[in-house]
Motif scaffolding. Structure first.
Motif, mmCIF file in Angstrom:
data_model
loop_
_atom_site.group_PDB
_atom_site.id
_atom_site.type_symbol
_atom_site.label_atom_id
_atom_site.label_comp_id
_atom_site.label_asym_id
_atom_site.label_seq_id
_atom_site.Cartn_x
_atom_site.Cartn_y
_atom_site.Cartn_z
ATOM 1 N N ARG A 198 0.841 -1.199 0.000
ATOM 2 C CA ARG A 198 0.000 0.000 0.000
ATOM 3 C C ARG A 198 0.879 1.252 0.000
ATOM 4 O O ARG A 198 0.653 2.183 -0.775
ATOM 5 N N GLU A 199 1.899 1.271 0.850
ATOM 6 C CA GLU A 199 2.802 2.421 0.910
ATOM 7 C C GLU A 199 3.495 2.645 -0.431
ATOM 8 O O GLU A 199 3.602 3.779 -0.902
ATOM 9 N N MET A 200 3.971 1.577 -1.049
ATOM 10 C CA MET A 200 4.645 1.713 -2.335
ATOM 11 C C MET A 200 3.677 2.227 -3.411
ATOM 12 O O MET A 200 4.002 3.130 -4.172
ATOM 13 N N TYR A 201 2.488 1.666 -3.446
ATOM 14 C CA TYR A 201 1.515 2.078 -4.460
ATOM 15 C C TYR A 201 1.057 3.518 -4.269
ATOM 16 O O TYR A 201 0.778 4.214 -5.244
ATOM 17 N N GLU A 202 0.977 3.977 -3.036
ATOM 18 C CA GLU A 202 0.590 5.374 -2.813
ATOM 19 C C GLU A 202 1.649 6.318 -3.386
ATOM 20 O O GLU A 202 1.313 7.393 -3.887
ATOM 21 N N LYS A 203 2.915 5.925 -3.356
ATOM 22 C CA LYS A 203 3.971 6.731 -3.981
ATOM 23 C C LYS A 203 3.799 6.785 -5.497
ATOM 24 O O LYS A 203 4.182 7.761 -6.139
ATOM 25 N N LEU A 204 3.228 5.726 -6.062
ATOM 26 C CA LEU A 204 3.061 5.640 -7.518
ATOM 27 C C LEU A 204 1.718 6.200 -7.996
ATOM 28 O O LEU A 204 1.538 6.399 -9.197
ATOM 29 N N ARG A 205 0.791 6.443 -7.077
ATOM 30 C CA ARG A 205 -0.547 6.909 -7.461
ATOM 31 C C ARG A 205 -0.445 8.144 -8.347
ATOM 32 O O ARG A 205 0.237 9.102 -8.038
ATOM 33 N N GLY A 206 -1.117 8.097 -9.482
ATOM 34 C CA GLY A 206 -1.152 9.214 -10.417
ATOM 35 C C GLY A 206 0.113 9.387 -11.245
ATOM 36 O O GLY A 206 0.186 10.290 -12.065
ATOM 37 N N GLN A 207 1.103 8.515 -11.057
ATOM 38 C CA GLN A 207 2.393 8.679 -11.733
ATOM 39 C C GLN A 207 2.386 8.242 -13.190
ATOM 40 O O GLN A 207 3.045 8.840 -14.006
ATOM 41 N N GLY A 208 1.716 7.152 -13.470
ATOM 42 C CA GLY A 208 1.858 6.574 -14.801
ATOM 43 C C GLY A 208 0.637 6.754 -15.666
ATOM 44 O O GLY A 208 -0.456 7.026 -15.191
ATOM 45 N N SER A 209 0.879 6.605 -16.924
ATOM 46 C CA SER A 209 -0.212 6.638 -17.883
ATOM 47 C C SER A 209 0.147 5.681 -19.012
ATOM 48 O O SER A 209 1.188 5.818 -19.641
ATOM 49 N N VAL A 210 -0.707 4.703 -19.209
ATOM 50 C CA VAL A 210 -0.508 3.743 -20.286
ATOM 51 C C VAL A 210 -1.578 4.010 -21.329
ATOM 52 O O VAL A 210 -2.768 4.030 -21.018
ATOM 53 N N ASP A 211 -1.124 4.250 -22.560
ATOM 54 C CA ASP A 211 -2.054 4.551 -23.644
ATOM 55 C C ASP A 211 -2.821 3.326 -24.105
ATOM 56 O O ASP A 211 -4.005 3.388 -24.415
ATOM 57 N N ARG A 212 -2.106 2.202 -24.160
ATOM 58 C CA ARG A 212 -2.754 0.949 -24.538
ATOM 59 C C ARG A 212 -1.895 -0.195 -24.025
ATOM 60 O O ARG A 212 -0.724 -0.002 -23.713
ATOM 61 N N TYR A 213 -2.513 -1.356 -23.923
ATOM 62 C CA TYR A 213 -1.786 -2.529 -23.444
ATOM 63 C C TYR A 213 -2.327 -3.776 -24.114
ATOM 64 O O TYR A 213 -3.422 -3.782 -24.682
ATOM 65 N N GLU A 214 -1.547 -4.819 -24.022
ATOM 66 C CA GLU A 214 -1.960 -6.113 -24.531
ATOM 67 C C GLU A 214 -1.574 -7.176 -23.511
ATOM 68 O O GLU A 214 -0.404 -7.300 -23.143
ATOM 69 N N MET A 215 -2.567 -7.901 -23.029
ATOM 70 C CA MET A 215 -2.324 -9.043 -22.148
ATOM 71 C C MET A 215 -2.153 -10.248 -23.076
ATOM 72 O O MET A 215 -3.080 -10.610 -23.802
ATOM 73 N N ILE A 216 -0.974 -10.836 -23.048
ATOM 74 C CA ILE A 216 -0.629 -11.874 -24.008
ATOM 75 C C ILE A 216 -0.675 -13.249 -23.345
ATOM 76 O O ILE A 216 -0.038 -13.478 -22.319
ATOM 77 N N ASP A 217 -1.427 -14.139 -23.955
ATOM 78 C CA ASP A 217 -1.510 -15.543 -23.560
ATOM 79 C C ASP A 217 -1.759 -15.766 -22.066
ATOM 80 O O ASP A 217 -1.029 -16.518 -21.413
ATOM 81 N N PRO A 218 -2.800 -15.155 -21.501
ATOM 82 C CA PRO A 218 -3.072 -15.422 -20.086
ATOM 83 C C PRO A 218 -3.478 -16.885 -19.880
ATOM 84 O O PRO A 218 -4.222 -17.451 -20.682
ATOM 85 N N VAL A 219 -2.955 -17.460 -18.820
ATOM 86 C CA VAL A 219 -3.275 -18.837 -18.447
ATOM 87 C C VAL A 219 -3.631 -18.847 -16.971
ATOM 88 O O VAL A 219 -2.931 -18.244 -16.155
ATOM 89 N N VAL A 220 -4.722 -19.526 -16.639
ATOM 90 C CA VAL A 220 -5.113 -19.715 -15.243
ATOM 91 C C VAL A 220 -5.038 -21.210 -14.940
ATOM 92 O O VAL A 220 -5.688 -22.018 -15.602
#
Length: 139
Positions: A55-77
């Motif tokens: 939680r502490e680490m993620y709060e430092k990153l909150r609002g930091q990044g912006s991804v225009d698009r992504y691709e989840m490749i070959d997800p396996v469960v």
């Protein structure tokens, strides 16, 4: 729960959290993590143990990044006995910059029939030198 239904549910949880992460909002991931969550990150020297650390680490990153698009490749469960392991490759773009990742997440079915992530492991599939800006944010 049938295999196909469980696969769709786990991938759906991940996709919903990832969509928000890409907008700089870590809250949906935090909602998925168990209190005894553990985490390996390629930018950190050792494993993080416990929800408060992530939680502490993620709060430092909150609002930091912006991804225009992504691709989840070959997800396996893979699953059994109240556990499910999700693995996939992730390509995400910020402008012209392409980030390539490996992801492994271990989900556990809780007493309230909700799936929580108990362990997460991210690794880069490209040289670390290209990702120095993340190191600056985390230190």
């Amino acid at each position: 729960m049938e295999r196909k239904e469980l696969t769709e549910r786990i991938i759906g949880l991940e996709t919903a959290a990832l969509e928000e992460w890409n907008r700089g909002n870590p809250s949906p991931y935090l909602e998925l993590y168990s209190q005894d969550f553990t985490y390996f990150d390629p930018m950190l020297p050792k494993r993080l143990d416990g929800f408060e650390c992530i939680r502490e680490m993620y709060e430092k990153l909150r609002g930091q990044g912006s991804v225009d698009r992504y691709e989840m490749i070959d997800p396996v469960v893979q699953h059994g006995d109240g556990m499910a392991v999700l693995t996939y490759n992730l390509h995400s773009w910020s402008g012209e910059k392409l980030w390539k990742w490996n992801c492994t997440e271990v989900y556990q079915l809780q007493d309230d029939d909700n799936w929580k992530i108990i362990h997460n492991h991210w690794s880069l599939t490209q040289p670390l030198g290209e990702n120095v800006e993340i190191l600056k944010i985390l230190s």
